[in-house]
Design a protein around this motif. Sequence first.
Motif, PDB file in Angstrom:
ATOM      1  N   LEU A 188     -13.628   3.214   3.920  1.00 39.63           N
ATOM      2  CA  LEU A 188     -12.800   2.629   4.975  1.00 39.63           C
ATOM      3  C   LEU A 188     -11.637   3.534   5.340  1.00 39.63           C
ATOM      4  CD1 LEU A 188     -10.181  -0.107   4.113  1.00 39.63           C
ATOM      5  CD2 LEU A 188     -10.987   1.433   2.340  1.00 39.63           C
TER       6      LEU A 188
ATOM      7  N   MET B  11     -12.786 -11.531   4.591  1.00 41.77           N
ATOM      8  CA  MET B  11     -11.892 -10.856   3.638  1.00 41.77           C
ATOM      9  C   MET B  11     -11.020 -11.911   2.970  1.00 41.77           C
ATOM     10  SD  MET B  11      -9.004  -7.879   4.323  1.00 41.77           S
ATOM     11  CE  MET B  11     -10.129  -6.751   5.113  1.00 41.77           C
TER      12      MET B  11
ATOM     13  N   MET C 151     -12.523  -3.691  -2.106  1.00 37.71           N
ATOM     14  CA  MET C 151     -11.835  -2.594  -1.406  1.00 37.71           C
ATOM     15  C   MET C 151     -10.922  -2.009  -2.474  1.00 37.71           C
ATOM     16  SD  MET C 151      -9.262  -3.013   1.848  1.00 37.71           S
ATOM     17  CE  MET C 151     -10.377  -3.742   3.015  1.00 37.71           C
TER      18      MET C 151
ATOM     19  N   PHE D 171     -12.365  -4.882  10.467  1.00 41.93           N
ATOM     20  CA  PHE D 171     -11.639  -5.924   9.736  1.00 41.93           C
ATOM     21  C   PHE D 171     -10.817  -6.739  10.722  1.00 41.93           C
ATOM     22  CE2 PHE D 171     -12.002  -2.431   6.481  1.00 41.93           C
ATOM     23  CZ  PHE D 171     -13.161  -2.957   5.939  1.00 41.93           C
TER      24      PHE D 171
ATOM     25  N   TYR E 179      -4.531 -11.569  -0.007  1.00 40.92           N
ATOM     26  CA  TYR E 179      -3.652 -11.118  -1.075  1.00 40.92           C
ATOM     27  C   TYR E 179      -3.094 -12.316  -1.843  1.00 40.92           C
ATOM     28  CZ  TYR E 179      -2.956  -6.313   0.757  1.00 40.92           C
ATOM     29  OH  TYR E 179      -3.095  -5.013   1.145  1.00 40.92           O
TER      30      TYR E 179
ATOM     31  N   TRP F   5      -0.595  -1.256  14.199  1.00 42.12           N
ATOM     32  CA  TRP F   5      -2.058  -1.188  14.287  1.00 42.12           C
ATOM     33  C   TRP F   5      -2.449  -0.516  15.605  1.00 42.12           C
ATOM     34  CZ3 TRP F   5      -4.159  -1.914   9.761  1.00 42.12           C
ATOM     35  CH2 TRP F   5      -3.709  -2.913   8.908  1.00 42.12           C
TER      36      TRP F   5
ATOM     37  N   LYS G 289       0.868  -1.158   0.000  1.00 40.62           N
ATOM     38  CA  LYS G 289       0.000   0.000   0.000  1.00 40.62           C
ATOM     39  C   LYS G 289       0.909   1.213   0.000  1.00 40.62           C
ATOM     40  CE  LYS G 289      -2.118  -1.799   3.482  1.00 40.62           C
ATOM     41  NZ  LYS G 289      -3.036  -2.128   4.539  1.00 40.62           N
TER      42      LYS G 289
HETATM   43  C1  BGC Z   1      -4.378  -5.710   5.076  1.00 44.58           C
HETATM   44  C2  BGC Z   1      -5.708  -6.005   5.698  1.00 44.58           C
HETATM   45  C3  BGC Z   1      -6.414  -4.722   6.066  1.00 44.58           C
HETATM   46  C4  BGC Z   1      -6.526  -3.837   4.845  1.00 44.58           C
HETATM   47  C5  BGC Z   1      -7.230  -2.522   5.120  1.00 44.58           C
HETATM   48  C6  BGC Z   1      -4.485  -4.692   3.988  1.00 44.58           C
HETATM   49  O1  BGC Z   1      -3.218  -4.296   3.568  1.00 44.58           O
HETATM   50  O2  BGC Z   1      -3.826  -6.910   4.556  1.00 44.58           O
HETATM   51  O3  BGC Z   1      -5.521  -6.824   6.827  1.00 44.58           O
HETATM   52  O4  BGC Z   1      -7.668  -5.015   6.599  1.00 44.58           O
HETATM   53  O5  BGC Z   1      -5.218  -3.550   4.375  1.00 44.58           O
HETATM   54  O6  BGC Z   1      -6.403  -1.625   5.746  1.00 44.58           O
END
Ligand code: BGC
Length: 812
Positions: free
Chosen positions: A138, A327, A396, A230, A330, A503, A2
């Motif tokens: 989100l 969910m 998402m 989540f 990946y 987190w 990300k």
């Molecule tokens: C993570 C998830 C998380 C999602 C939303 C992803 O990179 O693997 O666990 O819920 O991001 O932030």
Amino acid sequence: MKYFKLFNILGATFGAIIQAELLNTNYRVNQPIINVVDVKKQNGVVCLPDFFPLQDYDPMRPASIPSYSLPQYDENKYTGPNSELDSDILDLLNSLSLEEKAGQMIQLQVGLFIGCDGLINTTAIESMFDEWKIGSVLEATQNRRSRWNINSPQRFANFTNTIQNIALKKGSKIPIIYGLDSIRGANYVKGGTIFPAPVNIAATFNHIHAYNCGKISAKDSRSAGVHWVFSPLADVNMNKLWSRNFENFGEDPYLAGEMVYHSIKGLQGDYKNDRSKVAACVKHFIGYSSPINGQDRQISLIPWNFLLEYLVPPFKRAIDSGVATVMETYGQLNFQSTISSNKILGELLRIELGFNGTLISDWGEVNSQCYRYKTAFDIEDAVRMTLNNGSLDMSMTPDDVMFAKSTIDLVRSGKVDVKRIDESVGRILQLKKDLGLFASPYSDPKLIETVGSIQDVELSRDAARESLILLKNENNALPLSTSEKVLFVGAAFDSITYTTGAWSQHWQGPNEFEGDKVYDIYGESINSGVRNITGNDTNYIVGYDINGVRSHGYKKVVKAARTADKVVFILGEKPSTEEVGNIRTLRMAEDQYNLVKSVSDLTDTPIILILAQNRPFSLGELSSEASAIMNIGLPGPYSGIPIAEVLYGKFSPSGRQPYTYPKLDYQASVTYYTPQWNEFDPEFSFGQGIGYNNITYSEITVNSTELRPGRPISVSVTAKNHGIMVQNEPVLLFTAQLVRRFHVSELYRLRAFDKQFISPGASYTFNFILTAEEMSFINMDMNRVLSEGPVNITINAFNDNAKIAQVYLYEN
Ligand code: BGC
């Protein structure tokens, strides 16, 4: 990766420097003009750099009333998604246009709705909802260049309510469902009670803590207008290098399953009636936790029978508990792209496991098929495969609307059947109704005053207390006495951030610049815990930073250790998760080993090691040099007092290892359910842990030595406390099939556990039921079978007071 999230971290540091410059009144008047290419402008106004950390700490705090009570609902009955839609939801579904349906299926990240000045951008929200009829949003604003560093519940609710208000007026006028990563409490809401990391919850071997964490997380999230969390992770840890070990409940499928089940009960309860509850989202389906090289998001190659035997059971428990959403994970499993896999998301999840609820993708996963994995030609191809082969309901996305656009185009061109879209949209609308969003779309302001209540904080402390694992205690090095002179060393000793991990406040935890400031008044370091318990100042040298690299006072430690009665080294790990947390070896920085070794070589002072880690770093020779070792995992912001209490003997520790602690890198993938003839020589075993009391066990009694299908046997054992302190005693029941034809059997399997307080001098009899069915396993033909043979029932395997009884398993 990300990237947005990563840039945020880097941006925070650069931004801090820029800000320091701006605030500096001594700047030179004639500064050189530096040409900055491409400065971002909005309506002619130069924007602040992206991710500019305004250091604008939200001064608001929830009232945090000391105690409260909420209406009770029946949480024992099964409440979960149904296979049929309610008739009003069906009517609503049938009234929607294709565009409105496609909009329901996308979830966007909140950063898209924050202006470049860090404030909410209502124009952007209005136009997005008008045009794309978005179904869900989100993320926490603080991960997305927002004005406020961490939002108080009030301000978070203002944000979610503003979006909701627009959603109700624009586009399809259907309420949004707001989703957030609340991994261990509402960890992105200022004042929300943060719990120990899930790996610590597992170490308690007491599922009440999973339940409590879920329950408080739900209420605190709901106070901020968040309806969907989540969490929990049901991934079984298979590789100790992996950066996400701490987010899971350890390496055992049964233990993880129990914790997952109770987390979901706490989060959801009677969520169709109770408005202090949220929808849980069990993740990541499936195989994420076994990256072949321990790096996040690397390939998983897992034999299908292994997957069914060890990785699927916690997800099954989640579905048994009524989890509303799942969910997907990946990447790929055995080279098949998960998100478009009928085998994984159709046959396994929907048919075999019977999941009727909403399935969401992980971050950007539909697009990743073409951008990252090269398993799709383009986005439309990716969407087409996702819809036609997999069973995804919501993407998402999270940065674009391509999923909605492609869905519309694919249905119009006949490449995707609208019935497939209806199936997903129906599930999403039903979820919204179940959560009460049509009836009360806004947050409940009454919940805000309960956020951060002492009542909740004490539950987090209780969980931390029970999660501390004493692994070694020679010559009663612990507990410490207040009359002893104790030297404490290590950056993690004086940091809430480092004993909490990622987190929390942000995705990767607070950045270096923010440090503990963002915890505001919420939490205490071990240092303040010790001061609180002893009533004295602490004798503390930092010695090494959080990466284990020498820092302030490194050279003074040996000298100070000579004059101390004991030295306590806190070995930490920089907070991180996902790809940011990738490591290549379990070995710590050399400075850290060298320092402990020097104290051991050059002084006679007993050494105590406290391990504050996301994952098990190799101890090497430190293991034998230390008189005592305690694994505290990531016990969270409220653990300073519990840790001080255990160090100073206010209670006896009761945590047990929820995973096998390797000695060296080559053991990174070793679990305690390795084949019984295999090498099993870890640093510490699964289930290992001691207290301050001597606890002995009677012989095990069984009511039958024949274990047959349909005829459970009872197993009892009595524990006696010979110590002088109350002992909260966990009892773990394992089985080991000594001979099994054709398919090798494991060293041990955990079948049950229980935990009870035993007073000094008292005894307690633990009773368990064991069935032959539990001894079944998945063979190479993917059938669940039993194979006769002698079975050892072992209580507390891997501990000195273990007991064994033998029975014989029959196939019928
Ligand atoms: C993570 C998830 C998380 C999602 C939303 C992803 O990179 O693997 O666990 O819920 O991001 O932030």
